[in-house]
Design a protein around this motif. Structure first.
Motif, PDB file in Angstrom:
ATOM      1  N   ARG A 187       0.837  -1.190   0.000  1.00  0.00           N
ATOM      2  CA  ARG A 187       0.000   0.000   0.000  1.00  0.00           C
ATOM      3  C   ARG A 187       0.875   1.244   0.000  1.00  0.00           C
ATOM      4  NH1 ARG A 187      -2.376   0.099   6.219  1.00  0.00           N
ATOM      5  NH2 ARG A 187      -0.405   0.593   7.252  1.00  0.00           N
ATOM      6  N   ASP A 188       0.311   2.330  -0.476  1.00  0.00           N
ATOM      7  CA  ASP A 188       1.006   3.611  -0.499  1.00  0.00           C
ATOM      8  C   ASP A 188       0.435   4.466   0.625  1.00  0.00           C
ATOM      9  OD1 ASP A 188       1.875   6.252  -1.042  1.00  0.00           O
ATOM     10  OD2 ASP A 188       2.154   5.739  -3.152  1.00  0.00           O
ATOM     11  N   ARG A 189       1.286   4.905   1.520  1.00  0.00           N
ATOM     12  CA  ARG A 189       0.820   5.716   2.649  1.00  0.00           C
ATOM     13  C   ARG A 189       0.050   6.944   2.180  1.00  0.00           C
ATOM     14  NH1 ARG A 189       5.646   6.521   7.043  1.00  0.00           N
ATOM     15  NH2 ARG A 189       6.260   4.345   7.322  1.00  0.00           N
ATOM     16  N   VAL A 190       0.521   7.546   1.102  1.00  0.00           N
ATOM     17  CA  VAL A 190      -0.120   8.767   0.603  1.00  0.00           C
ATOM     18  C   VAL A 190      -1.581   8.495   0.267  1.00  0.00           C
ATOM     19  CG1 VAL A 190      -0.124  10.497  -1.239  1.00  0.00           C
ATOM     20  CG2 VAL A 190       2.050   9.724  -0.253  1.00  0.00           C
ATOM     21  N   ASP A 191      -1.841   7.348  -0.350  1.00  0.00           N
ATOM     22  CA  ASP A 191      -3.217   6.987  -0.705  1.00  0.00           C
ATOM     23  C   ASP A 191      -4.077   6.806   0.548  1.00  0.00           C
ATOM     24  OD1 ASP A 191      -2.545   6.988  -3.385  1.00  0.00           O
ATOM     25  OD2 ASP A 191      -2.082   4.845  -3.418  1.00  0.00           O
ATOM     26  N   VAL A 192      -3.526   6.107   1.544  1.00  0.00           N
ATOM     27  CA  VAL A 192      -4.272   5.844   2.775  1.00  0.00           C
ATOM     28  C   VAL A 192      -4.566   7.143   3.515  1.00  0.00           C
ATOM     29  CG1 VAL A 192      -4.201   4.721   5.037  1.00  0.00           C
ATOM     30  CG2 VAL A 192      -3.335   3.515   3.018  1.00  0.00           C
ATOM     31  N   VAL A 193      -3.553   7.998   3.635  1.00  0.00           N
ATOM     32  CA  VAL A 193      -3.732   9.263   4.357  1.00  0.00           C
ATOM     33  C   VAL A 193      -4.741  10.156   3.643  1.00  0.00           C
ATOM     34  CG1 VAL A 193      -2.588  11.387   5.118  1.00  0.00           C
ATOM     35  CG2 VAL A 193      -1.452   9.176   5.417  1.00  0.00           C
ATOM     36  N   ALA A 194      -4.738  10.129   2.316  1.00  0.00           N
ATOM     37  CA  ALA A 194      -5.683  10.956   1.555  1.00  0.00           C
ATOM     38  C   ALA A 194      -7.124  10.559   1.869  1.00  0.00           C
ATOM     39  CB  ALA A 194      -5.409  10.822   0.059  1.00  0.00           C
ATOM     40  N   VAL A 195      -7.374   9.258   1.969  1.00  0.00           N
ATOM     41  CA  VAL A 195      -8.730   8.805   2.297  1.00  0.00           C
ATOM     42  C   VAL A 195      -9.051   9.104   3.761  1.00  0.00           C
ATOM     43  CG1 VAL A 195     -10.335   6.873   2.316  1.00  0.00           C
ATOM     44  CG2 VAL A 195      -8.586   6.997   0.555  1.00  0.00           C
ATOM     45  N   HIS A 196      -8.064   8.935   4.636  1.00  0.00           N
ATOM     46  CA  HIS A 196      -8.268   9.298   6.043  1.00  0.00           C
ATOM     47  C   HIS A 196      -8.657  10.775   6.160  1.00  0.00           C
ATOM     48  CE1 HIS A 196      -5.750   5.852   8.046  1.00  0.00           C
ATOM     49  NE2 HIS A 196      -6.874   5.433   7.499  1.00  0.00           N
TER      50      HIS A 196
END
Length: 237
Positions: A187-196
């Protein structure tokens, strides 16, 4: 043989507690009385009581008014017991990653909707703090996963529904670390944080529909990462 008898006796006493025959704060018979009732030795009774104590169903107190009493379990105690059982089952592969993800998705979707309908300022502050931490490039994988767990625990706290919290704590505390360990490489942290971030904004703005959509997006992304992790694992065997 002693272990088998102790297990049977502990299960009978547990059933009596669960059925209400033995109520919270009731005093259990003495070891001698229980030994006579079940026609076993005192060591067998002690082993049975140890099993009940390990489940937080009874407590012992010394002194003139002492003895063994039925516990009055709290929601936190029950949740910890459920979490421990779920962790054990997950470690033994009793649940597939897909089952874990589907259960989490359905339950957490309700949580974020309720959280958005009645946003709590203290929870919003906690979510914001976790988001700030997750955006730090110096954060290790372990620290990011821990922050991820805290973020979703806060989302569940925000729903203000004790039953949902009870069920979701087991999913988050027991299952999410397991799934994080599997997918963190994929997973890409940037993607996860964007949804968070979108989840946070939706709850802050009391937009239940947007909160549900953001969670849907996150779970679709994570399920795809699960599949990628499983494909990679299969290719290595």
């Amino acid at each position: 043989m002693t272990q088998s008898l102790a297990k049977q006796i502990s299960e009978q006493l547990r059933d009596a507690i669960m059925s209400g025959e033995l109520k919270a704060d009731d005093r259990l018979p003495t070891e001698d009385e229980l030994a006579a009732r079940y026609q076993v030795s005192r060591p067998t009774i002690r082993e049975a009581l140890k099993r009940l104590a390990a489940q937080n169903l009874i407590r012992s107190r010394r002194g003139p008014t002492g003895g063994t009493f039925v516990n009055r379990p709290s929601l936190e105690d029950a949740s910890q017991s459920l979490t421990a059982s779920a962790t054990l089952l997950a470690s033994m592969d009793q649940f597939s990653l897909t089952e874990i993800a589907d259960a989490r998705h359905e339950l957490e979707r309700t949580c974020v909707r309720l959280a958005a309908l009645n946003p709590d300022k203290s929870v919003l502050k906690q979510l914001q703090q976790e988001l700030e931490q997750q955006q730090s490039e110096s954060l290790s994988d372990e620290e990011f996963c821990a922050s991820d767990v805290r973020f979703h625990r806060a989302l569940v706290d925000a729903c203000q529904n004790s039953m949902l919290q009870f069920l979701m704590y087991a999913v988050i505390e027991a299952m999410q670390p397991v799934t994080n360990m599997v997918v963190y490489r994929f997973r890409d942290r940037v993607d996860v944080v964007a949804v968070h971030q979108r989840l946070y904004q939706a709850i802050e703005q009391s937009d239940a529909s947007a909160a549900e959509s953001a969670l849907d997006e996150l779970m679709v992304y994570l399920k795809a990462r699960f599949r990628a992790a499983q494909d990679w694992k299969a290719s290595q065997s």
